[in-house]
Scaffold this active site. Structure first.
Site: not given
Ligand code: PXP
Length: 236
Positions: A6, A9, A42, A44, A48, A69, A100, A150, A190
């Site tokens: 992901n 960031h 994601h 959003r 953001r 996402e 999330t 998931e 997550h």
């Molecule tokens: N999976 C989903 C559905 C998420 O919303 C997120 C966070 O955006 C992640 C995985 C990844 O989480 P993390 O950034 O804590 O690894």
């Protein structure tokens, strides 16, 4: 297990100065070079971090898969049907949240979720529902037509190393088993990091882990390619 990275960031950092650095596109290319199996973004409602232009540029360029996402809104459904990402992960979304926070409420809105999922699946998108490891939500998810769930590993990640770890871990294990029995494929994500991820090996048949924050954080010190490779080695 496969690794989806992901890269939200990277966009957060870019947007902090409103410019183009660091490049989300380049980050995705480096993650692929390091051997990840998919790129997760994601989009959003408030844009953001990831912007529409990011996913548009990534979709044709990725050699692996784009996992979009998104919240279950008409706007996002339209974008997905236009963009045709390989995967869509439907997540709950509240504007005030930092990330999330909870799983999607599927059981309480089964008809709405089923209607939301249907056109996406028909368009050839592999759909996943991001849910808490609750029996009720798993059973409902299996009725929607989505091919994947998931499992939200946030509670497990927070409980890691405490006396609640076993309880939270067993919830994940049981939910995965039930989902597979009902014909769903199971991903998880997550809060997973280099310390807590190893227990995912104890869950039979997990398909893919989606990991963002810990990989991008480590990348600050060791570089993105190495951070992805390290995680990939841990979960392979
Ligand atoms: N999976 C989903 C559905 C998420 O919303 C997120 C966070 O955006 C992640 C995985 C990844 O989480 P993390 O950034 O804590 O690894």
């Amino acid at each position: 297990m496969l690794l989806g990275v992901n890269i939200d960031h990277v966009a957060t950092l870019r947007n902090a100065r409103g410019g183009v650095e660091p490049s989300v596109f380049d980050a995705a290319m480096i993650c692929e070079k390091a051997g990840c199996h998919g790129i997760t973004t994601h989009l959003r409602e408030d844009r953001r971090h990831i912007k529409d232009a990011d996913v548009r540029v990534l979709r044709p360029a990725l050699k692996t898969r784009l996992n979009l996402e998104m919240a279950a809104t008409d706007e996002m459904q339209k974008i997905a049907l236009d963009l045709l990402p390989n995967n869509c992960c439907i997540v709950p979304e509240r504007r005030q949240e930092v990330t999330t926070e909870g799983g999607l409420e599927v059981a309480g809105q089964l008809e709405r979720m089923t209607k939301f999922v249907e056109p996406l699946v028909k368009a050839g998108i592999v759909v996943s529902l991001f849910i808490a490891p609750d029996e009720e939500q798993v059973i409902a998810a299996a009725k929607t037509g989505a091919q994947f769930i998931e499992l939200h590993t946030g509670a497990y990640s927070e409980a890691f190393g405490t006396d609640k770890e076993e309880y939270e871990f067993s919830r994940l294990k049981n939910a995965a088993k039930l989902a597979q029995k009902l014909g769903l494929q199971v991903n998880a994500g997550h809060g997973l990091n280099y310390e807590n991820v190893h227990r995912m090996h104890e869950i039979d048949g997990l398909y893919e882990l989606n990991i963002g924050h810990s990989i991008i954080s480590r990348a600050v010190f060791v570089g993105l390619e190495k951070a992805v490779e390290d995680m990939k080695n841990l979960i392979a």
